[in-house]
Design a protein around this motif. Structure first.
Motif, PDB file in Angstrom:
ATOM      1  N   TYR A 143      45.308  37.417  49.691  1.00  0.00           N
ATOM      2  CA  TYR A 143      44.511  36.588  50.588  1.00  0.00           C
ATOM      3  C   TYR A 143      44.169  37.378  51.844  1.00  0.00           C
ATOM      4  O   TYR A 143      45.039  38.034  52.436  1.00  0.00           O
ATOM      5  N   ARG A 175      41.555  43.567  42.560  1.00  0.00           N
ATOM      6  CA  ARG A 175      41.986  42.326  43.206  1.00  0.00           C
ATOM      7  C   ARG A 175      42.044  42.564  44.705  1.00  0.00           C
ATOM      8  O   ARG A 175      42.079  43.707  45.176  1.00  0.00           O
ATOM      9  N   VAL A 176      42.059  41.496  45.452  1.00  0.00           N
ATOM     10  CA  VAL A 176      42.112  41.583  46.910  1.00  0.00           C
ATOM     11  C   VAL A 176      43.448  42.185  47.340  1.00  0.00           C
ATOM     12  O   VAL A 176      44.504  41.848  46.800  1.00  0.00           O
ATOM     13  N   GLU A 204      32.467  40.349  51.298  1.00  0.00           N
ATOM     14  CA  GLU A 204      32.953  39.003  51.596  1.00  0.00           C
ATOM     15  C   GLU A 204      34.080  38.589  50.658  1.00  0.00           C
ATOM     16  O   GLU A 204      34.997  37.868  51.053  1.00  0.00           O
ATOM     17  N   ASP A 205      34.018  39.045  49.411  1.00  0.00           N
ATOM     18  CA  ASP A 205      35.074  38.673  48.463  1.00  0.00           C
ATOM     19  C   ASP A 205      36.281  39.611  48.537  1.00  0.00           C
ATOM     20  O   ASP A 205      37.256  39.435  47.800  1.00  0.00           O
ATOM     21  N   LEU A 214      36.539  42.635  47.604  1.00  0.00           N
ATOM     22  CA  LEU A 214      36.711  43.485  46.425  1.00  0.00           C
ATOM     23  C   LEU A 214      36.000  44.835  46.533  1.00  0.00           C
ATOM     24  O   LEU A 214      35.965  45.592  45.559  1.00  0.00           O
TER      25      LEU A 214
END
Length: 534
Positions: free
Chosen positions: A472, A166-167, A102-103, A105
């Motif tokens: 994002y 990081r995303v 969900e994050d 990562l």
């Protein structure tokens, strides 16, 4: 082309008008067709397909997958975890399934079991780990795909989990489309040998590779999705589109990976012996400029050249009107396309004014001068490129009219790419994407350290936007970021965008298994397991 070849063509079903129109141009090229192909009944397995390509095949490792021609071959040899298909959908390949945290990562891939590489060894999570971590290392052409990746964990033999620092919203559709290499073999022979003798899990394995002549792939009978329909695919290197046209017309080839001239494509599209598709290109025809060359370093000079080019006339005169003037480094077919960027209508007077402002004064020979330098550079087109060379010639006339001298030369693709990256070449005209249909992230071409930054473009703002753009997952949050990258490209003009062509793709009816529809052209025919000789 040998006399024997010419005689053979004359006895094929080709009209005298067609032959005379192309024989002069064809005579300067070399075409070795696939001889001895049998006549195969509808739907019968077996036989060979000949696909034509327009430049040499420099290598067959993931690092060489940038040019469409090489990508089309590599994707038949090296299977990826996922593949962005001809409808721009994410299709699972070696990954049986995947899960994104969900994050954003971590990515967990559950792999198909029992998949074999061409040497008989089994594909496992160790190969995913090795491939991703090896090609993420700086110095690899595709390293930018893996931005934000920390490590790959081998959860078990058939499960790999990618951990991110990081995303990176483009990771699944860009990094995970990298062909997987066998860890044991690649680590043993090294990247250079692997690029010449690749082993993958793909539907085809490499039988012969002669970079400037042909690449022969043969069916991998143990492919985990089933054996291909055809015994082999031969990719013939034929730079001249006129020769490729003759080969298609005479039945010596069934497909052209890159595309022939618009005029010839339209002619074959009307022939009942061919099936055709019309789709917009997502890679712009453009003149890449060495932004570090003193004569080209001032963006006012580059902006002036954009105003000097009658780009609509290039489309009308050389592309039969099929195409649209490029206003952005992303095509109008891209969901992130921004129409509100600085525009460059044909305006020679505005071009002259900008050059005056930049301090380039009119010279006695018609070429502008400044500080002892002439405003002159060389644009090197690809060897034998009869389609884009005339575009460079027309651009040369437009630029000369405002006092810019663009000389012309030719060289093989690998020479052009190396020269641009190393800064020893001034400019070149070919197609490329700065973020494509899979994802708008232009990291490989527009970041300062991009592996395919052929313009030697450096912009702190662009670098920051590229990092921010993948941070994002929500497309709505990414939209304004890529709107700005397009504005910045239009302001800085690192390359002279010409147009997005309307591609008319034609295939012989002998080639079966083609899709009913497509939504992109880059390169939709890459994976040929389902194609067969009719």
């Amino acid at each position: 082309m040998s006399q024997t070849k010419l005689e053979r063509l004359l006895h094929r079903p080709i009209s005298r008008r067609q032959f005379l129109r192309h024989s002069v141009a064809a005579g300067i090229g070399v075409y070795a067709g696939a001889h001895g192909l049998q006549a195969w009944a509808q739907g019968t397995r077996g036989g060979s397909l000949t696909w034509l390509v327009h430049h040499e095949v420099a290598g067959l490792s993931p690092n060489h997958s940038g040019p469409s021609i090489q990508f089309a071959i590599i994707m038949n040899v090296l299977d990826p975890l996922v593949f962005v298909n001809h409808l721009t959908e994410t299709e699972s390949v070696l990954a049986r399934s995947y899960e994104i945290a969900e994050d954003g990562l971590s990515y967990t891939f559950r792999l198909h079991e029992g998949v074999r590489f061409h040497d008989g060894s089994e594909f496992t999570a160790e190969d995913v780990k090795y491939t991703f971590e090896y090609y993420a290392e700086p110095g690899n052409t595709i390293a930018g795909r893996f931005d934000g990746m920390r490590e790959v964990e081998v959860v078990d033999r058939y499960t790999a989990r990618v951990h991110m620092d990081r995303v990176n919203a483009s990771f699944l559709r860009v990094a995970c489309e990298t062909g997987i290499v066998p860890a044991a073999y690649h680590s043993s022979v090294g990247e250079e040998t692997f690029a010449a003798q690749p082993i993958g899990t793909g539907a085809f394995r490499v039988d012969q590779w002669r970079p400037a002549e042909f690449t022969e792939l043969v069916a991998f009978e143990d492919h985990f999705r089933g054996a291909p329909y055809v015994d082999s695919i031969r990719f013939e290197v034929v730079p001249e589109p006129s020769v490729r046209y003759i080969a298609l017309l005479t039945g010596d080839a069934q497909a052209d990976v890159w595309g022939i001239s618009v005029e010839d494509s339209l002619e074959l599209a009307a022939d009942p012996g061919f099936v055709s598709y019309r789709v917009p290109w997502t890679s712009a025809r453009q003149i890449f400029l060495n932004n570090t060359k003193p004569e080209l370093a001032d963006r006012r000079v580059r902006q002036a050249m954009m105003f000097a080019l009658d780009r609509q006339r290039i489309i009308d005169d050389l592309e039969a009107g099929l195409g649209v003037v490029a206003s952005s480094h992303l095509s109008e077919a891209n969901s992130f396309f921004n129409p509100d960027v600085p525009q460059y209508p044909f305006d020679p007077e505005r071009a002259r004014s900008l050059l005056d402002e930049a301090g380039w004064a009119e010279g006695g020979d018609g070429v502008r001068q400044k500080d002892g330098m002439r405003l002159s550079f060389t644009c090197t087109t690809l060897s034998g490129d009869q389609t884009r060379r005339p575009m460079a010639e027309l651009a040369q006339i437009f630029l000369r009219d405002v006092g810019v001298e663009m000389l012309l030369a030719e060289a093989p693709l690998v020479t052009v790419q190396t020269g641009l990256l190393e800064g020893t070449m001034d400019a070149s005209l070919f197609n490329w994407t700065h973020g494509g249909p899979a994802d708008p992230n232009p990291v490989n071409t527009l970041s300062s350290n991009g592996g395919n930054n052929y313009m030697r473009y450096r912009s702190e703002e662009m670098d920051r936007l590229i990092v921010e753009g993948v941070s994002y997952a929500d497309p709505e949050r990414r939209l304004p970021i890529y709107a700005r990258t397009q504005e910045l490209f239009a302001e800085d003009v690192p390359a002279l965008l010409l147009h997005y062509a309307m591609h008319v793709r034609v295939f012989s009816n002998e080639m079966q298994g083609l899709p009913n529809e497509i939504s992109i052209t880059d390169p939709v025919w890459a994976r040929g397991r389902e194609y067969r000789r009719g």
